[in-house]
Design a protein around this motif. Structure first.
Motif, PDB file in Angstrom:
ATOM      1  N   ILE A 266       0.844  -1.204   0.000  1.00  0.00           N
ATOM      2  CA  ILE A 266       0.000   0.000   0.000  1.00  0.00           C
ATOM      3  C   ILE A 266       0.877   1.251   0.000  1.00  0.00           C
ATOM      4  N   LYS A 267       1.969   1.180   0.786  1.00  0.00           N
ATOM      5  CA  LYS A 267       2.870   2.338   0.844  1.00  0.00           C
ATOM      6  C   LYS A 267       3.505   2.612  -0.515  1.00  0.00           C
ATOM      7  N   TYR A 268       3.793   1.536  -1.227  1.00  0.00           N
ATOM      8  CA  TYR A 268       4.460   1.705  -2.526  1.00  0.00           C
ATOM      9  C   TYR A 268       3.503   2.270  -3.560  1.00  0.00           C
ATOM     10  N   ASP A 269       2.360   1.658  -3.651  1.00  0.00           N
ATOM     11  CA  ASP A 269       1.446   2.068  -4.715  1.00  0.00           C
ATOM     12  C   ASP A 269       0.051   1.509  -4.430  1.00  0.00           C
ATOM     13  N   GLU A 270      -0.864   2.422  -4.183  1.00  0.00           N
ATOM     14  CA  GLU A 270      -2.242   2.036  -3.870  1.00  0.00           C
ATOM     15  C   GLU A 270      -2.813   1.133  -4.975  1.00  0.00           C
ATOM     16  N   LYS A 271      -2.457   1.488  -6.207  1.00  0.00           N
ATOM     17  CA  LYS A 271      -3.025   0.758  -7.344  1.00  0.00           C
ATOM     18  C   LYS A 271      -2.547  -0.700  -7.385  1.00  0.00           C
ATOM     19  N   LEU A 272      -1.261  -0.856  -7.068  1.00  0.00           N
ATOM     20  CA  LEU A 272      -0.692  -2.205  -7.066  1.00  0.00           C
ATOM     21  C   LEU A 272      -1.364  -3.052  -5.982  1.00  0.00           C
ATOM     22  N   SER A 273      -1.655  -2.395  -4.847  1.00  0.00           N
ATOM     23  CA  SER A 273      -2.243  -3.143  -3.734  1.00  0.00           C
ATOM     24  C   SER A 273      -3.673  -3.574  -4.040  1.00  0.00           C
ATOM     25  N   GLN A 274      -4.272  -2.938  -5.038  1.00  0.00           N
ATOM     26  CA  GLN A 274      -5.650  -3.309  -5.376  1.00  0.00           C
ATOM     27  C   GLN A 274      -5.739  -4.355  -6.488  1.00  0.00           C
ATOM     28  N   LYS A 275      -4.596  -4.739  -6.996  1.00  0.00           N
ATOM     29  CA  LYS A 275      -4.605  -5.795  -8.020  1.00  0.00           C
ATOM     30  C   LYS A 275      -5.070  -7.108  -7.407  1.00  0.00           C
ATOM     31  N   ALA A 276      -5.538  -8.012  -8.261  1.00  0.00           N
ATOM     32  CA  ALA A 276      -5.934  -9.335  -7.763  1.00  0.00           C
ATOM     33  C   ALA A 276      -4.730  -9.961  -7.069  1.00  0.00           C
ATOM     34  N   ARG A 277      -4.945 -10.479  -5.880  1.00  0.00           N
ATOM     35  CA  ARG A 277      -3.823 -11.062  -5.131  1.00  0.00           C
ATOM     36  C   ARG A 277      -4.274 -12.353  -4.459  1.00  0.00           C
ATOM     37  N   TRP A 278      -3.485 -13.386  -4.618  1.00  0.00           N
ATOM     38  CA  TRP A 278      -3.793 -14.675  -3.987  1.00  0.00           C
ATOM     39  C   TRP A 278      -2.706 -14.984  -2.970  1.00  0.00           C
ATOM     40  N   LEU A 279      -3.106 -15.683  -1.916  1.00  0.00           N
ATOM     41  CA  LEU A 279      -2.129 -16.088  -0.901  1.00  0.00           C
ATOM     42  C   LEU A 279      -1.724 -17.537  -1.148  1.00  0.00           C
ATOM     43  N   VAL A 280      -0.435 -17.792  -0.984  1.00  0.00           N
ATOM     44  CA  VAL A 280       0.050 -19.160  -1.137  1.00  0.00           C
ATOM     45  C   VAL A 280       0.767 -19.555   0.144  1.00  0.00           C
ATOM     46  N   LEU A 281       0.177 -20.495   0.891  1.00  0.00           N
ATOM     47  CA  LEU A 281       0.829 -20.978   2.104  1.00  0.00           C
ATOM     48  C   LEU A 281       1.811 -22.062   1.677  1.00  0.00           C
ATOM     49  N   ASN A 282       3.087 -21.703   1.659  1.00  0.00           N
ATOM     50  CA  ASN A 282       4.119 -22.604   1.138  1.00  0.00           C
ATOM     51  C   ASN A 282       4.830 -23.345   2.281  1.00  0.00           C
ATOM     52  N   LYS A 283       5.601 -24.317   1.912  1.00  0.00           N
ATOM     53  CA  LYS A 283       6.340 -25.196   2.841  1.00  0.00           C
ATOM     54  C   LYS A 283       5.379 -26.128   3.576  1.00  0.00           C
ATOM     55  N   ALA A 284       4.325 -26.542   2.879  1.00  0.00           N
ATOM     56  CA  ALA A 284       3.310 -27.427   3.461  1.00  0.00           C
ATOM     57  C   ALA A 284       3.916 -28.746   3.912  1.00  0.00           C
ATOM     58  N   ASP A 285       5.032 -29.136   3.298  1.00  0.00           N
ATOM     59  CA  ASP A 285       5.657 -30.418   3.668  1.00  0.00           C
ATOM     60  C   ASP A 285       6.159 -30.428   5.105  1.00  0.00           C
ATOM     61  N   VAL A 286       6.352 -29.246   5.685  1.00  0.00           N
ATOM     62  CA  VAL A 286       6.882 -29.166   7.049  1.00  0.00           C
ATOM     63  C   VAL A 286       5.773 -29.349   8.095  1.00  0.00           C
ATOM     64  N   LEU A 287       4.535 -29.094   7.696  1.00  0.00           N
ATOM     65  CA  LEU A 287       3.412 -29.154   8.638  1.00  0.00           C
ATOM     66  C   LEU A 287       2.579 -30.413   8.442  1.00  0.00           C
ATOM     67  N   LEU A 288       1.953 -30.871   9.546  1.00  0.00           N
ATOM     68  CA  LEU A 288       0.977 -31.959   9.412  1.00  0.00           C
ATOM     69  C   LEU A 288      -0.231 -31.385   8.667  1.00  0.00           C
ATOM     70  N   PRO A 289      -0.873 -32.194   7.820  1.00  0.00           N
ATOM     71  CA  PRO A 289      -2.008 -31.686   7.047  1.00  0.00           C
ATOM     72  C   PRO A 289      -3.100 -31.033   7.911  1.00  0.00           C
ATOM     73  N   GLU A 290      -3.354 -31.625   9.107  1.00  0.00           N
ATOM     74  CA  GLU A 290      -4.415 -31.044   9.964  1.00  0.00           C
ATOM     75  C   GLU A 290      -4.039 -29.629  10.384  1.00  0.00           C
ATOM     76  N   LEU A 291      -2.756 -29.485  10.729  1.00  0.00           N
ATOM     77  CA  LEU A 291      -2.307 -28.170  11.187  1.00  0.00           C
ATOM     78  C   LEU A 291      -2.389 -27.157  10.052  1.00  0.00           C
ATOM     79  N   MET A 292      -2.094 -27.634   8.844  1.00  0.00           N
ATOM     80  CA  MET A 292      -2.161 -26.759   7.680  1.00  0.00           C
ATOM     81  C   MET A 292      -3.603 -26.294   7.465  1.00  0.00           C
ATOM     82  N   ASP A 293      -4.554 -27.230   7.612  1.00  0.00           N
ATOM     83  CA  ASP A 293      -5.967 -26.863   7.452  1.00  0.00           C
ATOM     84  C   ASP A 293      -6.362 -25.798   8.466  1.00  0.00           C
TER      85      ASP A 293
END
Ligand SMILES: Nc1nc2c(ncn2[C@@H]2O[C@H](COP(=O)(O)OP(=O)(O)OP(=O)(O)O)[C@@H](O)[C@H]2O)c(=O)[nH]1
Ligand SMILES: [Mg+2]
Length: 341
Positions: A266-293
């Motif tokens: 947001i500080k960099y550019d309001e417009k950029l912050s409004q673009k479509a954005r998806w979250l990716v929870l990575n390193k799933a191999d380190v967590l048990l599946p239940e904990l990931m859920d």
């Protein structure tokens, strides 16, 4: 950001079919007459613009393009069949060079535009052609000429469709390695990536898109901390931002990281912050599946929005293919929408 996608291919046009040597023999025509037909022309090779293509990635899998030869002529004045031309589809904006001479052969900038890159061989003549008052039984024919052969270099300026965001060591470069042929450096210390990298994600033939990997961001990046925030400008023309989060940390830190990146954006550019954005929870191999859920639910609840969340492991590649397909579908749908407006 822009980068140049490049491919080298070899194109070979078909040879012309040879002319035929033949004489008609019939009972009441003791000498008959020459009736050898001409050969057919060899196929040409063309490049043709197809707007559905975004990259040259398909040319890394197929490098030799050969048109068929023309058929030889036959007796009875039959002409050999001309071969079909070979048409190779390329993205809009492709520059075509002769790789041996560096000569620019063409710049394909219009939809449907076609460029001849290898002329097919010309057909040979049959002996019937050489009949004359002084030579009623010519034995002369000519051979078809060879087709043109060329090594081509294709170049395309591509824009990234998707930009990766995240704190250092979240696994951005690992992700781009998991989904594309790009091999940026990966290491367990922050700021491994110093310059943006691009990777082409190939879903299928004629289906691909481009991801940009940029250096990690930390709190205060907008004020120059870490490597600063200038690299975000490379994402200004992307359509989708993929925020890679290291999910192997304490859940509170996961949320904190997400907020940090949002804040800097947001500080960099309001417009950029409004673009479509998806979250990716990575390193799933380190967590048990239940904990990931649980983590996924918590993140969704805390952010209190309908932001899309994916779970991946860039190491085992779990979830990476699904995410690539989802990105491709989203990009295509968005592109279609833009074209309709
Ligand atoms: N276990 C596990 N480790 C991962 C995964 N993804 C990345 N890593 C590790 O995390 C470390 C950082 O990975 P990078 O891909 O370099 O992270 P980055 O986000 O590009 O980091 P910067 O370039 O410094 O911003 C490396 O040691 C990777 O091997 C994953 O899915 N699982
Ligand atoms: Mg990196």
């Amino acid at each position: 950001m822009k980068f140049v996608d490049e491919a080298t291919i070899r194109v070979e046009a078909g040879k012309g079919g040879d002319g035929c040597l033949s004489f008609l023999r019939e009972k009441n025509l003791p000498k008959g007459g020459p009736d050898g037909g001409d050969g057919g022309d060899g196929g040409c090779v063309y490049l043709e613009v197809n707007e559905g293509l975004n990259t040259l990635v398909d040319f890394r899998h197929a490098r030799l393009y050969r048109a068929k030869n023309g058929m030889p002529g036959m007796g009875g004045d039959r002409i050999g069949k001309k071969s079909d031309d070979l048409v190779i589809k390329v993205p809009l904006g492709t520059l075509v060079y002769d790789d041996d001479t560096d000569e620019l052969i063409g710049d394909l900038v219009n939809e449907g535009e076609r460029l001849l890159v290898a002329q097919g061989g010309f057909h040979g003549l049959g002996n019937a052609r050489f009949k004359s008052s002084v030579n009623r039984a010519p034995r002369k024919t000519t051979q078809g000429t060879p087709g043109e052969e060329r090594n081509l270099r294709l170049e395309l300026q591509v824009l990234a469709d998707v930009g990766l965001l995240g704190i250092p060591s979240a696994g951005k470069s690992s992700f781009i390695r998991a989904v594309s042929a790009a091999t940026p450096k990966v290491a367990d210390y922050p700021f491994t990536t110093l310059y943006p990298n691009l990777g082409v994600v190939r879903i299928d033939t004629e289906k691909s898109f481009v991801i940009a990997d940029i250096p990690g961001l930390i709190e205060g990046a907008a004020d120059g901390a870490g490597l600063g925030i200038e690299f975000l400008r490379h994402l200004s023309r992307t359509n989708l931002l993929l925020h890679i989060v290291d999910a192997s940390q304490d859940p509170d830190d996961v949320i904190k990281d997400i907020r940090t990146i949002e804040g800097e954006l947001i500080k960099y550019d309001e417009k950029l912050s409004q673009k479509a954005r998806w979250l990716v929870l990575n390193k799933a191999d380190v967590l048990l599946p239940e904990l990931m859920d649980e983590l996924k639910d918590e993140v969704q609840k805390t952010l209190d929005s309908d932001i899309k969340i994916f779970v991946t492991s860039a190491v085992t590649r779990a979830g990476c293919q699904e995410l690539s397909y989802a990105m491709y579908d989203w990009i295509s749908a968005e592109k279609k929408e833009r074209e309709e407006v």
